[in-house]
Design an enzyme around this catalytic site. Structure first.
Site, PDB file in Angstrom:
ATOM      1  N   ALA A 239     -34.199  12.934  30.692  1.00  0.00           N
ATOM      2  CA  ALA A 239     -34.971  12.022  29.847  1.00  0.00           C
ATOM      3  C   ALA A 239     -34.408  11.870  28.447  1.00  0.00           C
ATOM      4  O   ALA A 239     -34.598  10.835  27.806  1.00  0.00           O
ATOM      5  CB  ALA A 239     -36.422  12.493  29.772  1.00  0.00           C
ATOM      6  N   GLY A 242     -36.105   9.844  25.541  1.00  0.00           N
ATOM      7  CA  GLY A 242     -37.277   9.249  26.172  1.00  0.00           C
ATOM      8  C   GLY A 242     -37.302   7.746  26.280  1.00  0.00           C
ATOM      9  O   GLY A 242     -38.340   7.172  26.640  1.00  0.00           O
ATOM     10  N   GLY A 243     -36.189   7.068  26.035  1.00  0.00           N
ATOM     11  CA  GLY A 243     -36.201   5.608  26.096  1.00  0.00           C
ATOM     12  C   GLY A 243     -36.653   5.057  27.433  1.00  0.00           C
ATOM     13  O   GLY A 243     -37.502   4.160  27.499  1.00  0.00           O
ATOM     14  N   LYS A 244     -36.111   5.604  28.508  1.00  0.00           N
ATOM     15  CA  LYS A 244     -36.491   5.109  29.833  1.00  0.00           C
ATOM     16  C   LYS A 244     -37.842   5.670  30.271  1.00  0.00           C
ATOM     17  O   LYS A 244     -38.574   5.023  31.024  1.00  0.00           O
ATOM     18  CB  LYS A 244     -35.388   5.426  30.849  1.00  0.00           C
ATOM     19  N   ARG A 267     -32.402  17.700  23.285  1.00  0.00           N
ATOM     20  CA  ARG A 267     -32.398  16.252  23.435  1.00  0.00           C
ATOM     21  C   ARG A 267     -33.810  15.697  23.589  1.00  0.00           C
ATOM     22  O   ARG A 267     -34.056  14.514  23.366  1.00  0.00           O
ATOM     23  CB  ARG A 267     -31.528  15.848  24.634  1.00  0.00           C
ATOM     24  N   ASP A 310     -30.824   9.567  34.891  1.00  0.00           N
ATOM     25  CA  ASP A 310     -30.012   8.883  33.878  1.00  0.00           C
ATOM     26  C   ASP A 310     -28.928   9.878  33.481  1.00  0.00           C
ATOM     27  O   ASP A 310     -29.043  10.580  32.481  1.00  0.00           O
ATOM     28  CB  ASP A 310     -30.891   8.484  32.686  1.00  0.00           C
ATOM     29  N   CYS A 363     -24.286   5.001  32.069  1.00  0.00           N
ATOM     30  CA  CYS A 363     -23.803   3.934  31.184  1.00  0.00           C
ATOM     31  C   CYS A 363     -22.279   3.978  31.185  1.00  0.00           C
ATOM     32  O   CYS A 363     -21.641   3.952  30.137  1.00  0.00           O
ATOM     33  CB  CYS A 363     -24.385   4.067  29.779  1.00  0.00           C
TER      34      CYS A 363
END
Length: 431
Positions: A239, A242-244, A267, A310, A363
């Site tokens: 996570a 926490g954006g997603k 993080r 992610d 990404c």
């Protein structure tokens, strides 16, 4: 500070980065601490000069016939900012606080040198060793995509539907020139200035009230493609800030059981305040260090409907935002990331229930981290999982003709989708 003095400062920072092989953000921070007379506008302008120079490091050095920080800045002023040779000469005047006067050779190269005969790694501004892997993915689009990776990234935000809707946010943010993003349903794009910087959204009243989050459109699309549903148990396994997690909470209207964690507890630090501001509901499970470190997700094994991975990666799809990262990337660091991806995928596989899904996101533009990671996971799990047709992901149809369809997933990219280079694949547990 004058524009010329800012150029001198940028050369100082670029020299520090080159000599100490350190992240640009660290070098810029240290420069600011050592030069407290520089205002926020000066620091922002210097940062823009530095990042533009790093975006075009190889091609700028080719133009100038020299790899020194001074030469790279000179070349980038022409290539990235489009300044004519006389304009650059006025900045490099040798006067007080300005860089030394241009030599005849420098002035000549600024006026006439081209990239016509430059090899692709120079024209595309990437390390030569990574070029074959990028060519395998990008094919005939290699140079257009690499050039797109060398441009400044847009400023995108995701409207938080737990608090408002896009039309209302658009009305409030119209003063910034906000417009809907091309693909993400809740995205807005805000124009940036000549220095590549946008407005200070982090102090905007609506941001502080949780109306929106700053998030690249590609990241928004990746969260949407995950397909989280109301009533599901969803784990965001990596996570980070926490954006997603926030995007998943909004997509399900806070009507899913959402658990967020990360292998690095540091993080996770920003996620608590972001949850409070946004009104998103999620259970945060923070791992503890030490030899007796417990698995904070052990009670969920075999019960989770959807696991979002992610994954840690090279970030090659985000080089528009982090151009220094591409020059610090080494084959050894890629191997480290691949090992980490295998570890988190294996953990995700244990969490998923029969019929549950693992959504794997990076990404990155490198197949070894994307389809390669998925293929190795499928092999390791011996048929317990199957990849899901990427065209059936929620919203994938609207991206047809834009994203690249791969063996197991889909790949976004700056030239095709105007986003960072996100990869998304979905795996379903058979048994």
């Amino acid at each position: 500070m004058t524009p010329a003095a800012r150029c001198s400062a940028a050369i100082e920072v670029l020299t520090d980065i080159a000599e100490r092989r350190r992240p640009a953000a660290d070098a810029l921070k240290d420069w600011g601490l050592a030069h407290r007379f520089a205002g926020s506008g000066d620091r922002a302008a210097i940062a823009s000069l530095v990042y533009d120079a790093l975006r075009r490091r190889a091609s700028a050095a080719w133009i100038m016939g020299d790899e020194s920080p001074r030469a790279v800045l000179l070349g980038s002023l022409r290539l990235q900012q489009g300044l004519a040779a006389p304009t650059v000469a006025a900045l490099f005047s040798g006067e007080r606080f300005a860089p030394e006067r241009l030599s005849e050779a420098e002035a000549g190269r600024l006026a006439s040198a081209t990239l016509d005969d430059a090899p692709p790694e120079v024209a595309g501004d990437v390390p030569e060793w990574i070029l074959p892997a990028l060519r395998d993915v990008l094919g005939d689009d290699l140079l257009p995509e690499l050039r797109a990776l060398g441009r400044r990234a847009p400023l995108d935000i995701r409207v938080n539907t737990l608090k408002t809707d896009r039309d209302a946010a658009l009305g409030i943010l119209s003063a910034y020139g906000a417009a809907p993003t091309p693909h993400a349903a809740q995205g807005l794009r805000i124009p940036t200035g000549a220095d590549g910087r946008g407005p200070a959204l982090h102090v905007d009243p609506e941001f502080l009230a949780g109306w929106y989050e700053i998030q690249d459109e590609g990241s928004q699309l990746a969260a949407s493609l995950a397909g989280a549903l109301e009533g599901e148990t969803v784990v965001d396994l990596c996570a980070g800030g926490g954006g997603k997690t926030l995007a998943l909470a909004a997509a399900t209207g806070n009507r899913a059981r959402l658990i967020a964690t990360d292998g690095d507890p540091r993080r996770l630090a920003p996620i608590h305040e972001r949850l409070r501001r946004s009104g998103a509901q999620a259970e945060i499970r923070t791992p503890r260090g030490g030899r007796a470190r417990a698995d904070v997700l052990a009670d969920l094994d075999g019960t989770v409907d959807r696991v979002l991975v992610d994954a840690p990666c090279t970030g090659s799809g985000t080089w528009r935002r982090n151009p220094d990262a591409k020059w610090r990337l080494r084959p050894g660091s890629l191997a480290t990331r691949v090992a980490e991806q295998a570890q988190v995928l294996d953990r995700a596989g244990l969490l998923a229930r029969p019929g549950g899904r693992v959504v794997y996101v990076t990404c990155s533009l490198l197949a070894e981290e994307n389809d390669g990671a998925v293929a190795r996971f499928l092999q390791r799990t011996g048929g317990a999982f199957a990849s899901v047709d990427a065209g059936t992901m929620p919203g994938a149809g609207a991206l047809d003709g834009l994203v690249r369809r791969t063996v197991h997933g889909l790949q976004m990219s700056p030239a095709r989708t105007g986003t960072d280079g996100f990869y998304v694949a979905t795996l379903e547990k058979r048994s």
